[in-house]
Design a protein around this motif. Structure first.
Motif, PDB file in Angstrom:
ATOM      1  N   GLU A 150      -8.271 -23.717  23.226  1.00  0.00           N
ATOM      2  CA  GLU A 150      -9.108 -22.685  23.819  1.00  0.00           C
ATOM      3  C   GLU A 150      -8.360 -21.359  23.843  1.00  0.00           C
ATOM      4  O   GLU A 150      -7.202 -21.290  24.256  1.00  0.00           O
ATOM      5  CB  GLU A 150      -9.481 -23.084  25.249  1.00  0.00           C
ATOM      6  N   PRO A 151      -8.983 -20.265  23.390  1.00  0.00           N
ATOM      7  CA  PRO A 151      -8.301 -18.961  23.409  1.00  0.00           C
ATOM      8  C   PRO A 151      -7.868 -18.578  24.826  1.00  0.00           C
ATOM      9  O   PRO A 151      -8.561 -18.870  25.810  1.00  0.00           O
ATOM     10  CB  PRO A 151      -9.375 -18.004  22.882  1.00  0.00           C
ATOM     11  N   ALA A 152      -6.702 -17.927  24.916  1.00  0.00           N
ATOM     12  CA  ALA A 152      -6.167 -17.536  26.221  1.00  0.00           C
ATOM     13  C   ALA A 152      -5.282 -16.314  26.047  1.00  0.00           C
ATOM     14  O   ALA A 152      -4.805 -16.019  24.946  1.00  0.00           O
ATOM     15  CB  ALA A 152      -5.371 -18.687  26.847  1.00  0.00           C
ATOM     16  N   PHE A 153      -5.073 -15.607  27.146  1.00  0.00           N
ATOM     17  CA  PHE A 153      -4.219 -14.421  27.118  1.00  0.00           C
ATOM     18  C   PHE A 153      -3.281 -14.461  28.310  1.00  0.00           C
ATOM     19  O   PHE A 153      -3.693 -14.754  29.438  1.00  0.00           O
ATOM     20  CB  PHE A 153      -5.059 -13.147  27.163  1.00  0.00           C
ATOM     21  N   TYR A 154      -2.000 -14.159  28.051  1.00  0.00           N
ATOM     22  CA  TYR A 154      -0.986 -14.175  29.099  1.00  0.00           C
ATOM     23  C   TYR A 154      -0.199 -12.867  29.043  1.00  0.00           C
ATOM     24  O   TYR A 154       0.181 -12.411  27.967  1.00  0.00           O
ATOM     25  CB  TYR A 154      -0.019 -15.353  28.909  1.00  0.00           C
TER      26      TYR A 154
END
Length: 308
Positions: A150-154
């Motif tokens: 699943e795409p994610a941003f940190y």
């Protein structure tokens, strides 16, 4: 022999002390529309270092008011992107709704997984005055088991990334474990990324990894009897205890980790399967990727199509 990369045997006698180096890579300039970057990975002779498959050094570049970094929305699959600035400020927006300004010392990690679109522009308050930008942009290949995650941003602010003084050398552990500390940055496989600033005459013993490469951002360093100038990538041997010594004030980045296998690359698409890239390419051409909230009026067409 490629002008992007050459074996160090052409430059020095291995027996004289150059056994720390397997290969030297000289980045090629790439025009990204309005500014130029130095691309060390990939090139004809070197496709990856551990999980790292892309390495761009942008700047240092200065811009007059009204100009600057202005990268329209574009897609990625099956990778994590890493952005780190030495100077300047870039505003990240993406298709899962992230809006994040990245400033010097911060690290942005975008896990594109099954597909993600993002833009990289400068905030108006930065763009409207004379300003500069300097930093690194890198891509990490995701292991096959995680390519469609699943795409994610940190976002990791500078304050939470481990910083050390190793015999007076300032070291930041951006990703992975080195010198007894571990970065909080999320990883999917064995990964290493550190940065260090050395004053003239200072030395630093480099951490080990299955594969690793050193990039000289600025200055000049010595590896045994070999001198390595700025804007050069050095693929290191497997030897332990490799020491670098700064001939002048220098800044370096070290990347490494375990190789995750061959990857196909087509434009911004990376995958272990060519069919997956072909599918993503057709999706982008058909405008079937999600849009970027707040930045959905423009996009970068697939390069083989006429510019709109």
């Amino acid at each position: 022999m490629s002008n992007e990369s050459q074996n160090v045997e052409a430059l020095c006698d291995i027996e004289a002390g150059c056994g720390a180096i397997d290969q030297l890579v000289y980045p090629k300039d790439k025009d990204l529309g309005g500014f130029t970057v130095r691309r060390a990975l990939p090139n004809q002779a070197l496709k990856s270092v551990g999980p790292w498959i892309f390495f761009d050094h942008m700047g240092p570049a200065s811009f007059p008011a009204g100009e600057g970094v202005n990268v329209r929305p574009h897609p990625h699959i099956n990778i994590s992107t890493v952005t780190y600035l030495f100077a300047g400020e870039i505003l990240h927006r993406d298709s899962i709704g992230s809006v994040q300004a990245i400033k010097p010392g911060d690290l942005n990690l975008m896990v594109t997984g099954s597909g993600m679109v993002h833009s990289e522009r400068e905030p108006d308050e930065v763009r409207n005055s004379v300003h500069s930008v300097h930093g690194l942009q890198l891509w990490l290949a995701l292991p096959e088991a995680h390519e469609e995650t699943e795409p994610a941003f940190y976002h990791y602010p500078a304050a939470i990334l481990p910083k050390l003084s190793i015999d007076g050398v300032a070291v930041s552990v951006m990703i992975g474990t080195a010198y007894g500390v571990t970065s909080p940055t999320k990883t999917f496989s064995s990964t290493l990324y550190i940065e260090a600033k050395l004053n003239a005459g200072q030395s630093l013993t480099l951490p080990t990894a299955d594969e690793r490469a050193l990039y000289v951002v600025s200055g000049e360093i010595a590896l045994k009897d070999a001198l390595v100038k700025n804007h050069t990538m050095v693929v290191l041997s497997a030897a332990e205890g490799i020491v670098i010594k700064a001939k002048t004030a220098s800044q370096i980045a070290l990347i490494g980790g375990s190789n995750v296998g061959h990857r196909y690359i087509d434009w911004n698409f990376v995958s272990s399967k060519q069919a997956r890239i072909d599918s993503a390419k057709q999706q982008w051409i058909a405008r079937e990727f999600p849009s970027v909230p707040g930045d959905d009026k423009e996009y970068i067409p697939y390069p083989s199509l006429p510019k709109s």
